[in-house]
Design an enzyme around this catalytic site. Structure first.
Site, PDB file in Angstrom:
ATOM      1  CE  LYS A 238      29.998 103.012  65.704  1.00  0.00           C
ATOM      2  NZ  LYS A 238      29.528 101.785  65.057  1.00  0.00           N
ATOM      3  CB  THR A 271      38.737  95.436  64.824  1.00  0.00           C
ATOM      4  OG1 THR A 271      39.333  95.621  63.527  1.00  0.00           O
ATOM      5  CG2 THR A 271      39.786  95.632  65.892  1.00  0.00           C
ATOM      6  N   GLY A 273      33.522  93.542  62.586  1.00  0.00           N
ATOM      7  CA  GLY A 273      32.214  93.283  63.210  1.00  0.00           C
ATOM      8  C   GLY A 273      31.999  94.028  64.516  1.00  0.00           C
ATOM      9  CB  THR A 274      34.022  96.404  66.615  1.00  0.00           C
ATOM     10  OG1 THR A 274      34.491  97.104  65.470  1.00  0.00           O
ATOM     11  CG2 THR A 274      35.113  95.540  67.150  1.00  0.00           C
ATOM     12  N   GLY A 275      31.353  97.226  65.040  1.00  0.00           N
ATOM     13  CA  GLY A 275      30.232  98.172  64.964  1.00  0.00           C
ATOM     14  C   GLY A 275      28.892  97.455  65.076  1.00  0.00           C
ATOM     15  CB  CYS A 276      27.535  94.391  63.411  1.00  0.00           C
ATOM     16  SG  CYS A 276      28.007  94.813  61.747  1.00  0.00           S
TER      17      CYS A 276
END
Ligand SMILES: Cc1ncc(COP(=O)(O)OP(=O)(O)O)c(N)n1
Ligand SMILES: Cc1ncsc1CCOP(=O)(O)O
Ligand SMILES: [Mg+2]
Length: 559
Positions: A238, A271, A273-276
């Site tokens: 990412k 932003t 928590g975007t990865g989870c």
């Protein structure tokens, strides 16, 4: 661990006339229903089998819900971790069970404390869920110690699942360390070789590879390849944290091809928590049966829309706020919304209406649509060029009810405003309409977007712009669309070969030539779209039924 069937079955689905997920109602198979039959039907949910009697869907098929298990840490602020995973699954309509590896005291300012759950209690939670609950996919987040990684790998060997999604969480968005160096070895040696996909950001990818520099998309490609060598079937690096880019570019590598997936960077503080969320959305879509690439694309779209929707949300006083996962419920009434994702097989017999033909034969749009879906149309487009906007919206609402009762998606030609006003399932747009990218921003991640394409370049752009399918033609000369260039079967073949999206052929297609189109033998070609051969005829129902039989037979013949 990797499930070849789960991940490959949707990559290049051949034209398959039986549409296993389609629900239709078995009704009156005669022409009188076109305009005269006002009886209230007894709707009977049936599974669609062309050329055969519809068979009822079994109870077990109705009651199975895709199931994701998340193995991650709790975030007291609920922006990330277990809480983000639960919200993502709820928004994506997937059941989510949880194994909690650590409890964090956390808010929008950062992480104030971490309490690790002892590994034997992590093992106990894993055993409780995996031994009983028919988990489809496991997704991992914060794994705070090497012993937790080992316990997890043991459980996965004992209770294999269809897919494993590894989000190698190491540092929180606020910069706090969530997993130490010993965990890196566990990832590299034990967990990644079992994974179907690993989703590091640039910092995590660099750490996993021994601190290699990551400054460009080219570095991300190199990292994706090196991470793939560690054993996961797919890698998504990412690039959201990469400097100097107006777009967020992620690199996806499936072991053979690289894909650069870009989405506009959303300017917001929210932003956290975007990865989870991205990883659990990928896992949720895999649990529903998506291919890996399409799960990744859907997840990116979902995160992008949620961030966009929540750009001005104010929760907490810190630098990084959470976002709203339930954006879809803001403007879509749940009771009326389509339950299925777009299924490329829906393009099989695509009925496109025409107001002039309906006037000529003295029928309303709704009568025409009803007859077409009763005859077996698998998707409908309202292409009403001469109707007043107000009348168009009213008619579209009624058509939508009819189509929903048959489980058939309804799209609107050209008019994104009308699609939004009646909450249609999507739109079909041409090369002179607004871009599919802009249409996607306006319509959100769930709606179906089709784009007309005559060339390979247009097909590629439609894929980049996040369309769901392309319509390609005119395959044969047509009187329905003035001054339309005919591309022929050869032109269609070229577009189909280049298209990463499913294709429906259009233009001059009817009983005499639909079989030739279906026998083209390119996997991306999913069906035919037809106007006059259905709607410029006395009995729409009979014509639709007969055309369905013709294309079903052609699709079954060896290519
Ligand atoms: C399925 C499908 N494919 C192509 C078209 C043509 O759309 P467009 O190029 O925008 O032309 P109009 O239909 O608007 O005249 C289509 N409608 N449907
Ligand atoms: C809308 C459109 N786009 C390309 S050809 C065409 C017309 C298709 O109509 P018909 O099926 O009557 O040839
Ligand atoms: Mg158009």
């Amino acid at each position: 661990m990797a499930t070849a069937q789960l991940l490959s079955s949707h990559l290049h689905p051949q034209i398959t006339p039986p549409l296993p997920s389609k629900l239709i109602t078995n009704r009156f198979w005669n022409c009188n229903t076109d305009s005269t039959n006002n009886q209230t039907p007894h709707f009977l949910k049936m599974q669609f089998q062309p050329n055969s009697t519809p068979t009822p869907i079994s109870e077990s098929q109705h009651n199975k819900i895709p199931h994701l298990l998340t193995v991650a840490g709790s975030d007291s602020g609920s922006g990330a971790g277990i809480q983000a995973d639960l919200k993502t699954c709820a928004a994506r309509r997937v059941y989510c069970s949880t194994v909690i590896t650590a409890v964090t005291a956390q808010n929008t300012l950062g992480v104030q404390g971490v309490h690790m759950v002892p590994e034997d209690f992590v093992a106990q939670q894993l055993n409780s869920v995996l031994s009983d609950m028919n988990v489809d996919v496991v997704k991992t987040g914060m794994l705070p110690s090497l012993s937790v990684v080992k316990v997890l790998c043991q459980s996965l060997r004992k209770f294999p699942v269809k897919a494993l999604v590894v989000d190698p969480v190491m540092v929180s968005t606020s910069g706090d360390i969530l997993a130490g160096p010993s965990v890196l070895a566990g990832f590299r040696e034990e967990l990644l070789p079992m994974a179907d996909i690993v989703t590091p950001n640039v910092k995590e990818a660099s750490a996993l590879l021994g601190d290699v520099p990551m400054k460009s998309v080219s570095d991300m490609r190199t990292a994706a390849k090196l991470l793939h060598d560690l054993g996961p079937r797919n890698v998504l690096v990412k690039g959201g944290d990469l400097p100097n880019s107006s777009d967020a570019i992620d690199v996806f590598f499936d072991g053979q091809e690289f894909y650069e997936l870009s989405s506009p960077r959303v300017n917001t503080r929210n932003t956290h928590g975007t990865g989870c969320t991205l990883a659990s959305c990928i896992a949720a879509e895999l649990a529903k049966g998506s291919s890996m690439l399409s799960a990744v694309k859907i997840a990116k779209r979902f995160v992008e829309s949620a961030l966009d929707y929540s750009r001005d949300l104010v929760i907490g006083n810190g630098a990084q706020g959470p976002f709203d996962h339930f954006l879809a419920f803001k403007n879509i009434s749940q009771s009326s919304c389509r339950q299925d994702r777009f299924n490329p097989n829906d393009l099989f017999l695509y009925a496109v209406t025409d107001s002039r033909m309906n006037s000529k034969w003295g029928r309303s749009i709704t009568e025409a649509v009803k007859a077409a879906v009763e005859g077996g149309a698998t998707i409908v487009q309202l292409r009403e060029k001469d109707v007043e906007t107000r009348d168009f919206v009213d008619a579209a609402k009624v058509c939508l009810e009819i189509c929903r009762s048959y489980g058939v998606p309804l799209l609107i030609n050209d008019r994104i405003d009308v699609a939004l006003a009646c909450d249609a399932d999507g739109v079909h747009i041409g090369q002179s309409d607004m871009s599919a990218r802009l249409a996607r921003t306006l319509l959100g991640p769930e709606k179906i977007i089709g784009v007309s394409c005559k060339t390979q370049e247009q097909a590629h752009q439609a894929w980049i712009d996040d369309a769901d399918y392309i319509g390609s033609g005119g395959v044969y000369p047509t009187n329905t669309k003035a001054n339309n260039r005919t591309i022929g079967l050869d032109g269609l073949r070229e577009v189909c070969k280049a298209s990463k999206l499913p294709v429906v052929a259009i233009g001059g297609i009817g009983m005499s030539n639909a079989g030739d189109v279906m026998k083209l033998g390119v996997p991306s070609l999913k069906g035919v779209a037809v106007v006059s051969a259905l709607f410029d005829r006395e009995c729409i129902l009979t014509e639709t039924r007969n055309l369905h039989a013709v294309i079903s037979e052609a699709a079954l013949l060896p290519q």
